[in-house]
Design an enzyme around this catalytic site. Structure first.
Site, PDB file in Angstrom:
ATOM      1  N   ASP A 132       0.853  -1.201   0.000  1.00 20.58           N
ATOM      2  CA  ASP A 132       0.000   0.000   0.000  1.00 20.58           C
ATOM      3  C   ASP A 132       0.891   1.255   0.000  1.00 20.58           C
ATOM      4  OD1 ASP A 132      -2.348   1.434   0.132  1.00 20.58           O
ATOM      5  OD2 ASP A 132      -2.666   1.116   2.269  1.00 20.58           O
ATOM      6  N   ASP A 148      -9.071   3.851  -1.587  1.00 18.57           N
ATOM      7  CA  ASP A 148      -9.943   4.283  -0.494  1.00 18.57           C
ATOM      8  C   ASP A 148     -11.238   4.891  -1.034  1.00 18.57           C
ATOM      9  OD1 ASP A 148      -7.918   3.361   1.043  1.00 18.57           O
ATOM     10  OD2 ASP A 148      -7.174   5.335   1.647  1.00 18.57           O
TER      11      ASP A 148
END
Ligand SMILES: *[C@@H]1O[C@H](CO)[C@@H](O)[C@H](O)[C@H]1NC(C)=O
Ligand SMILES: *[C@@H]1O[C@H](CO)[C@@H](O)[C@H](O)[C@H]1NC(C)=O
Ligand SMILES: *[C@@H]1O[C@H](CO)[C@@H](O)[C@H](O)[C@H]1NC(C)=O
Ligand SMILES: *[C@@H]1O[C@H](CO)[C@@H](O)[C@H](O)[C@H]1NC(C)=O
Ligand SMILES: *[C@@H]1O[C@H](CO)[C@@H](O)[C@H](O)[C@H]1NC(C)=O
Ligand SMILES: *[C@@H]1O[C@H](CO)[C@@H](O)[C@H](O)[C@H]1NC(C)=O
Ligand SMILES: *[C@@H]1O[C@H](CO)[C@@H](O)[C@H](O)[C@H]1NC(C)=O
Ligand SMILES: *[C@@H]1O[C@H](CO)[C@@H](O)[C@H](O)[C@H]1NC(C)=O
Ligand SMILES: *[C@@H]1O[C@H](CO)[C@@H](O)[C@H](O)[C@H]1NC(C)=O
Length: 845
Positions: free
Chosen positions: A444, A521
């Site tokens: 990430d 996200d």
């Protein structure tokens, strides 16, 4: 009044990206300057400089009417592909590495014709034609004009350092696609009323819908889609880019603006959609067959805070009878956000935790980011600092910026030794308490993300990498190089015996060779459910086939209707994971009332039933360079109605899914493609629909519309257990959807589900299944493959037969018959087949 305003702000929080932090075109100097440039024919070919060599390369000088001359090189490649490179005579531009799967193969040039004002290069049925003055490059397939590089708008702007711009036109196209990743419809919009689409990997919290803003990934590919001809371009360049888009007959084009790096453009000519996608994947590679368990359901949250919590979540999935293959650990498992460590207080016994997870037939995936905590005594930091493996500032000192651990430095993955160094930490001896149950890695924050709004939350463009390369030149491949390092690290960890599983947020062309992706996200809103289809379909056309979105939405709290719809829709994207932000309410599926639980369980079970379909499609992706999920226009590009369709997808060729992305509806409109010769059968009712029609199909909360294509064979495992491992020895159900001639066909692929033996030793069982109304015929597709140990055990055969044809837009009807024995009364599952000969089984009643 004041209270109302505050409330409104809270409600919308998370839905609006920070426009002060993330720039628009007018705040980026090269975009602002180049966007509105006027065509002015700055360059002309000097015919006396043309050289042509017999291995497929044509070179010439472009004389500048003002400023510096340029050098042009055109390479003819195999597979109807050309490569056009343009640079200054004394170029100091960065030449990109690590993106192409291999050096592209040159084609044989069949003919060169030099005229007074142009030169043509003929390769098979394709022709490249370069006009000298005004300078234009045309690409044709037979007589059809496919791609034009408009020399009048070509700009190498010395006042903007290394920025350049050009226009590319697609005369045979009606609609442009590509430029992944944006939270927008799959069909690219005209940008004349908005910002251009931006490609720059950025960590955009609360990203907006219907927006050309940059997101985590950047794939500089444009596909020009028509009803009969398809061509594309791939700009092999990892710097920031902006694209203005115009769609329309004779006027489909893009204005491309690039900050730095090489003008290195691949021109790919279809003419079919399948051909076009294959051309691009020939250049950048395919996703390798994943392990079967990766296709199951994944449960994540930021974060499961302790080993007890992990144990309880896993136990609850079992207690409440929800299938689950993987539990995920977000950043909080680490000791102070130091990767390759465990928090000694909350994860005191990671080895026992992994044993327990494995005993429940589940697996573990943990996050490992590219930023390294600045802390003397932390081995990963100390070693990288000593060896010079961190990205540096322009002044030569090691870059330090804020991220999860606080002050952090960033591994310089451009350096092959730094990739090797970081990758080596995945080995069992260097990652303490890791075991094979830690079966995959989540990369990430690799845009990379730096918590500093003044630099768009990433590394400054003048940071320096290995070889004194400016960050600006390679920004968009930072994440690709990160996953490359992880991929090699995991291969080495397991001696090359196990197929690595990696999920990455940042990505670029070629990322598919190493990793799956997700849409970052997102937010718990209906529009985000809808855009997950656009985004993953777009990714699939670009080889990034292992794609999903956080089920339920990362930020915010979905109501139960949205959550159920999301589980249903998400089951039909290749990667199926629920994840949520730390400030959201808990939403593991067992926490809801039994009605909601039933719907979610049904959605997950539907996923597990179709795992043989998914697994076979992933194999066929690697083998044939075809997407796993496909927009309808991939197979039905002659139907204009499919071009802008949303909320629809095809799983392979044979399963049509319509996500319900609208709240409170009792019907949804389904587009059935394929003219009256194509028929579609819903999985959970007995109607039959025909193409090409739009039908308002009734829906309730229990399911979303899913259809099998008539003529197909869909292979399932209908007995769903709690994980893929527990289903390994179960037999298969063949679903035959007979067409008017009583025929249907499909494929199935089986192997050991984990190793590379399928590729290295041809140890697999890949079968074609042909069914009519009484016979099942199985044919081994590759004569030289070895299916020993991978028996295709048939539990039952279900025949779907049309008994009433659809007419005038009214659905017809089909009936199902279930067969468990052959004509001699033998149970199908007891039959053993000799795979070296095709077998035919006559069914009993
Ligand atoms: C660009 O962003 C700035 C700052 O947010 C804003 O003031 C300006 O209006 C924007 N320009 C356009 C054309 O959107
Ligand atoms: C063929 O191409 C290579 C590079 O692609 C070049 O080095 C070589 O000189 C070329 N051969 C000829 C005969 O021009
Ligand atoms: C954008 O282009 C379309 C089609 O040419 C046109 O109808 C529209 O008015 C344009 N919009 C703007 C804001 O210029
Ligand atoms: C497990 O399920 C029970 C009952 O629904 C719930 O109270 C508990 O919080 C759950 N545990 C976790 C860690 O989700
Ligand atoms: C492993 O499982 C055992 C038996 O349920 C339990 O007592 C123990 O706490 C578990 N350990 C961890 C670290 O989850
Ligand atoms: C480089 O710049 C950083 C940040 O501005 C500063 O802290 C550092 O001292 C500088 N190093 C050198 C060698 O000039
Ligand atoms: C590195 O590149 C910068 C410009 O990008 C240049 O000024 C500097 O001299 C280069 N340093 C080395 C060691 O090549
Ligand atoms: C990898 O090879 C080493 C040395 O042969 C061996 O000790 C180790 O067990 C192997 N690991 C795996 C996962 O196969
Ligand atoms: C299809 O199968 C049915 C049932 O066996 C049979 O009645 C029908 O004649 C067959 N149709 C064709 C075209 O073979």
């Amino acid at each position: 009044m004041l209270r109302l305003v505050i409330l409104a702000t809270c409600l919308t929080l998370g839905h609006f990206a920070d426009h002060d932090t993330f720039k628009n075109c007018s705040r980026v100097e090269f975009c602002n300057t180049l966007r509105n440039r006027q065509p002015f024919d700055k360059y002309a070919v000097d015919p006396s400089t043309i050289t042509i060599d017999d291995n497929g390369s044509v070179k010439m000088t472009l004389k500048a009417k003002k400023g510096s001359d340029l050098q042009l090189e055109l390479l003819a490649l195999v597979d109807r592909t050309f490569r056009l490179r343009i640079k200054e005579t004394a170029s100091t531009r960065y030449e990109l590495h690590d993106v192409l799967v291999a050096e592209p193969q040159l084609a044989h040039i069949d003919g060169v014709l030099q005229q007074d004002n142009y030169v043509t290069i003929q390769v098979g049925e394709t022709t490249a034609q370069i006009f000298y003055d005004p300078f234009v490059v045309n690409f044709y397939l037979v007589q059809v004009h496919q791609v034009v590089i408009d020399g009048s708008t070509l700009t190498f702007d010395e006042s903007l350092d290394q920025a350049f711009a050009f226009n590319v036109k697609f005369p045979a196209a009606l609609q442009l696609y590509g430029l992944h990743e944006h939270a927008d419809s799959l069909a690219l919009r005209d940008t004349n009323g908005s910002d251009p689409y931006r490609l720059r990997n950025l960590d955009v919290a609360g990203y907006e819908l219907d927006s050309p803003m940059a997101l985590y990934g950047a794939v500089p590919v444009l596909y020009g889609w028509g009803t009969y001809s398809h061509a594309g371009v791939f700009l092999h360049n990892a710097a920031e880019q902006w694209y203005d888009i115009t769609n329309g007959q004779w006027d489909t084009q893009a204005n491309v603006m690039v900050e730095s790096g090489m003008f290195d453009l691949f021109v790919m000519i279809g003419p079919s959609p399948e051909d076009l996608v294959q051309r691009y994947l020939s250049l950048t590679g395919t996703f390798r067959l994943p392990q079967l368990w990766t296709l199951g359901y994944h449960q994540s949250r930021w974060s499961y805070m302790s080993q007890e919590e992990v144990k309880d979540v896993v136990a609850n999935f079992t207690t409440y009878n929800f299938p689950l293959d993987v539990i995920w650990l977000d950043v909080d498992y680490t000791d102070g956000k130091k990767y390759f460590t465990w928090d000694p207080a909350t994860y005191s016994d990671p080895v026992e935790m992994q044993k327990n997870i494995s005993a429940a037939f589940k697996r573990l995936v943990a996050i490992i980011d590219p930023h390294i905590k600045v802390e003397k005594g932390y081995n990963v930091y100390d070693g990288a600092l000593e060896k010079g493996y961190f990205v540096k500032r322009a002044n030569g000192s090691v870059f330090e910026g804020d991220c999860w651990p606080g002050l952090s430095s960033y591994i310089d993955f451009l350096n092959p030794d730094a990739r090797q160094y970081y990758g080596s930490y995945y080995s069992y001896d260097k990652f303490p308490y890791s075991t094979p149950v830690l079966s995959g890695i989540w990369n990430d924050m690799n845009e990379p993300s730096v918590f500093d709004n003044s630099i768009e939350k990433t590394l400054p463009g003048d940071s320096l990498h290995f070889g004194n390369v400016s960050h600006r030149d390679i920004h968009n491949i930072y994440g690709l190089l990160h996953t490359m390092s992880t991929h090699q690290g995991l291969l080495d960890r397991d001696n090359g015996t196990t197929r690595p599983f990696i999920l990455t947020r940042a990505h670029f062309a070629g990322t598919q060779r190493y990793s799956g992706i997700w849409t970052g996200d997102n937010t718990a809103g209906w529009g985000y459910l809808s855009v997950s289809y656009d985004s993953c379909l777009g990714a699939n056309l670009l080889g990034l086939v292992f794609c999903g979105a956080d089920v339920g939405g990362f930020s915010g709290n979905p109501d139960t209707e949205l959550l159920q719809r999301w589980y249903q829709a998400g089951a039909w994207l290749p990667f199926y994971r629920a994840h949520a932000s730390s400030d959201t309410q808990r939403r593991e599926p067992y926490l809801f009332d039994s009605g909601v639980q039933g719907v979610i369980r049904g959605a997950i079970q539907m996923r597990y039933q179709h795992l043989p379909v998914w697994y076979t499609l992933f194999y066929e992706h690697e083998r044939n360079k075809v997407p796993v999920i496909r927009p309808l226009f991939y197979h039905y590009s002659y139907e204009l109605e499919t071009f802008k369709l949303r909320n629809h997808l095809l799983v392979g060729r044979d399963i049509l899914v319509r996500a319900v992305a609208e709240p409170g509806v009792e019907t949804v409109t389904v587009h059935f493609p394929g003219s009256e010769n194509e028929h579609w059968m819903p999985v959970d009712s007995t109607e039959v629909y025909e193409g090409t029609t739009d039908v308002d199909v009734p829906v309730d909360i229990k399911s979303i519309p899913v259809f099998y294509r008539v003529g197909s064979v869909i292979v399932r495992k209908d007995l769903v257990r709690l994980s893929t491992d527990e289903m390994a020895n179960d037999g298969y159900t063949i679903n035959a959807c007979l067409d008017r001639r009583n025929q249907s066909t499909g494929t199935v692929f089986l192997d050991d589900f984990t190793s590379y033996n399928y590729a290295n030793n041809k140890q697999y069982n890949y079968l074609r299944i042909d069914m009519d109304d009484v016979n099942v015929a199985l044919t081994k597709i590759d004569e030289d493959s070895n299916p020993d140990g991978f028996d295709f055990v048939i539990d039952e055969v279900i025949i779907h037969r049309i008994v009433q044809e659809p007419q005038n837009g009214k659905p017809g009807r089909y009936v199902k018959t279930v067969h468990k024995t052959d004509a001699n009364g033998q149970l199908l599952k007891n039959l053993k087949f000799n795979y070296d000969e095709p077998v035919s089984i006559k069914l009993g009643l």
